[in-house]
Design a protein around this motif. Structure first.
Motif, PDB file in Angstrom:
ATOM      1  N   VAL A 424       0.837  -1.206   0.000  1.00  0.00           N
ATOM      2  CA  VAL A 424       0.000   0.000   0.000  1.00  0.00           C
ATOM      3  C   VAL A 424       0.872   1.256   0.000  1.00  0.00           C
ATOM      4  O   VAL A 424       0.642   2.194  -0.771  1.00  0.00           O
ATOM      5  N   GLN A 425       1.882   1.253   0.867  1.00  0.00           N
ATOM      6  CA  GLN A 425       2.730   2.443   0.975  1.00  0.00           C
ATOM      7  C   GLN A 425       3.474   2.739  -0.323  1.00  0.00           C
ATOM      8  O   GLN A 425       3.559   3.891  -0.765  1.00  0.00           O
ATOM      9  N   GLN A 434       0.219   9.688   1.042  1.00  0.00           N
ATOM     10  CA  GLN A 434       0.751   9.107   2.274  1.00  0.00           C
ATOM     11  C   GLN A 434      -0.352   8.372   3.024  1.00  0.00           C
ATOM     12  O   GLN A 434      -1.537   8.685   2.886  1.00  0.00           O
ATOM     13  N   ILE A 435       0.080   7.394   3.816  1.00  0.00           N
ATOM     14  CA  ILE A 435      -0.841   6.666   4.684  1.00  0.00           C
ATOM     15  C   ILE A 435      -0.326   6.768   6.111  1.00  0.00           C
ATOM     16  O   ILE A 435       0.888   6.641   6.362  1.00  0.00           O
ATOM     17  N   HIS A 436      -1.234   7.015   7.052  1.00  0.00           N
ATOM     18  CA  HIS A 436      -0.860   7.189   8.458  1.00  0.00           C
ATOM     19  C   HIS A 436      -1.769   6.314   9.331  1.00  0.00           C
ATOM     20  O   HIS A 436      -2.972   6.172   9.052  1.00  0.00           O
ATOM     21  N   ASN A 445      -8.646   1.277  15.515  1.00  0.00           N
ATOM     22  CA  ASN A 445      -7.549   1.457  14.561  1.00  0.00           C
ATOM     23  C   ASN A 445      -8.012   2.372  13.436  1.00  0.00           C
ATOM     24  O   ASN A 445      -9.099   2.180  12.879  1.00  0.00           O
ATOM     25  N   LEU A 446      -7.196   3.353  13.084  1.00  0.00           N
ATOM     26  CA  LEU A 446      -7.560   4.298  12.039  1.00  0.00           C
ATOM     27  C   LEU A 446      -6.405   4.447  11.050  1.00  0.00           C
ATOM     28  O   LEU A 446      -5.286   4.778  11.436  1.00  0.00           O
ATOM     29  N   PHE A 447      -6.709   4.166   9.785  1.00  0.00           N
ATOM     30  CA  PHE A 447      -5.756   4.429   8.693  1.00  0.00           C
ATOM     31  C   PHE A 447      -6.299   5.599   7.868  1.00  0.00           C
ATOM     32  O   PHE A 447      -7.473   5.571   7.448  1.00  0.00           O
ATOM     33  N   GLN A 448      -5.461   6.586   7.622  1.00  0.00           N
ATOM     34  CA  GLN A 448      -5.840   7.733   6.815  1.00  0.00           C
ATOM     35  C   GLN A 448      -4.915   7.840   5.604  1.00  0.00           C
ATOM     36  O   GLN A 448      -3.693   7.884   5.765  1.00  0.00           O
ATOM     37  N   ILE A 449      -5.518   7.887   4.422  1.00  0.00           N
ATOM     38  CA  ILE A 449      -4.766   8.023   3.173  1.00  0.00           C
ATOM     39  C   ILE A 449      -4.962   9.452   2.671  1.00  0.00           C
ATOM     40  O   ILE A 449      -6.102   9.889   2.477  1.00  0.00           O
TER      41      ILE A 449
END
Length: 453
Positions: A424-425, A434-436, A445-449
């Motif tokens: 993904v990165q 970017q992904i954080h 759990n939180l993924f932000q793109i």
């Protein structure tokens, strides 16, 4: 401490030391000159007084005192004593006043001919004069007020100039060093941006004589070798993965055929199912490695204009087919910039893989089989947020989250190889996104793109 600060500090310390030595040297020379000049004036005064006495057989002492006390050459707080060879006082310019003097000084004069010493604020000078006819001992003291004032003034000037010029030296040195090492700073900024995703970056050099350009040339040569080696590894991974897919597919097909064969016993089927599961895992691993190699190849590929929400819908549909019991809630926050933000230039297939991996990750590691997807935007970026309820990562695991084959404690009991997020990165890096990962609240759990405009 930076190199610029270290050089500026060393130069300033060296200047301060040298200028300090120069100031002390100047002050000592000026002090010696004042002392010698004052001694000359005292000596001239003594010789003139003695000449007047020796030229007259019956000198008028009152007249001589009057001349001494009214002379333009009279020194401040001047006292003059003249003795004969028997140490008898012959003349004093302060008649009627008690003057302390020491017979030892006269004996010292007889041997050493002259001396100078300090008495409070005054300087006391003695001289022995041999006129062949008689011997005379002259003791004269005075306060060199003007000379001492000049020395105090010089002292203030040297102290003030010392600190002022030291400060100026520090400022000028810092500025000059900053200008001198500016190319090195630019060199450093370019190096910091180099990673495995842009190994083709090179540092521009203008001259082979400049030390920084020499370093840049050697750095570029080193990067050529690194890029060649890295490219060889990627090519090997891609070729090996591609070549392995065909025999693995054949083996998988044969196992599936054997399982579906009616003549296969139940125990053999159980054994073959275990082997098939392992083969599927191995096929998935090879597929992931192949995707990693393709991300590097696709870096320079042409990008098309696509809508990211359509790609996201496609990924959600794939997840629903693979995990039918998994529920994904979807929301788009309204914004004046949203319509333009949803359109980006990129590779649809790669973005589909990236978003699918993020959603799959949310599915596998959720405890309630639910996830929430929100699309929002601000003035600078489009944000895709994917959150789920489950076991969160600790700080150490978060630091290594986007490294190959990294799996956290929450992965216990789940299948996988730790390659999903690195894929993904790398795909997002190709699209300048970017992904954080973050933990907005407990067990979440939180993924932000972030796609920058």
């Amino acid at each position: 401490m930076t190199l610029k600060t270290r050089i500026s500090l060393l130069v300033s310390i060296l200047f301060a030391a040298l200028y300090g030595i120069a100031c002390v040297f100047i002050f000592v020379l000026a002090s010696n000159f004042r002392e010698e000049e004052f001694i000359d004036r005292l000596e001239v005064k003594a010789l003139k007084t003695l000449k007047f006495l020796s030229d007259h057989k019956n000198p008028n002492y009152e007249l001589l005192r009057t001349i001494d006390n009214n002379s333009v050459y009279k020194l401040n707080d001047e006292k003059t004593l003249i003795f004969d060879s028997n140490f008898k006082l012959m003349y004093s310019n302060v008649e009627g006043k008690k003057i302390d003097w020491n017979g030892a000084d006269l004996k010292y004069l007889k041997v050493h001919k002259s001396f100078l010493k300090k008495q409070g604020q005054n300087e006391f000078y003695g001289i022995f004069i041999d006129t062949h006819a008689k011997d005379y001992y002259v003791l004269i003291s005075a306060n060199d007020r003007y000379g001492n004032r000049k020395m105090v003034y010089l002292q203030y000037i040297l102290i003030i100039s010392y600190f002022a010029f030291t400060l100026i030296c520090w400022l000028l040195t810092s500025w000059m060093v900053h200008k001198a090492i500016l190319p090195l700073g630019l060199f450093h900024q370019k190096i910091k941006k180099i990673n495995e995703n842009n190994l083709d970056t090179r540092i521009e050099s203008k001259s082979s004589k400049n030390e920084i350009d020499l370093i840049a040339n050697e750095f570029n040569f080193m990067m050529d070798r690194i890029e060649l080696s890295y490219q060889g590894q990627k090519d090997f991974t891609a070729h090996a993965s591609h070549e392995l897919r065909t025999p693995l597919s054949r083996i998988t097909s044969q196992i599936e055929n054997k399982i579906s064969d009616q003549s296969t016993t139940d125990d053999a089927k159980k054994f073959l199912l275990v082997i098939l599961s392992d083969m599927n895992h191995l096929t998935e691993l090879i597929h992931s490695l192949l995707i990693l190699s393709k991300t590097e190849i696709s870096r320079t590929a042409e990008k098309e204009l696509i809508r990211i929400d359509e790609v996201l819908f496609s990924s959600i549909e794939k997840i629903n087919k693979s995990y039918p019991d998994f529920k994904i809630s979807f929301e788009i926050e309204d914004s004046e910039h949203l319509e333009n933000a949803l359109e980006i230039r990129g590779n649809r297939n790669l973005l589909d893989i990236a978003l699918t991996n993020v959603l799959k990750n949310a599915c596998v590691y959720s405890t309630n089989k639910q996830a929430e997807v929100i699309i929002s935007c601000d003035e600078k970026s489009l944000i895709i947020s994917v959150s789920n309820i489950g076991k969160t990562l600790n700080k150490k695991e978060q630091l290594h989250l986007f490294q190959p084959f990294m799996r956290g404690e929450n992965a216990n009991g789940t299948t996988g190889f730790g390659l999903g997020l690195i894929i993904v990165q790398r795909i997002l890096n190709i699209h300048q996104a970017q992904i954080h990962y973050s933990i907005p609240k407990e067990h979440t759990n939180l993924f932000q793109i972030n796609f920058r405009f």
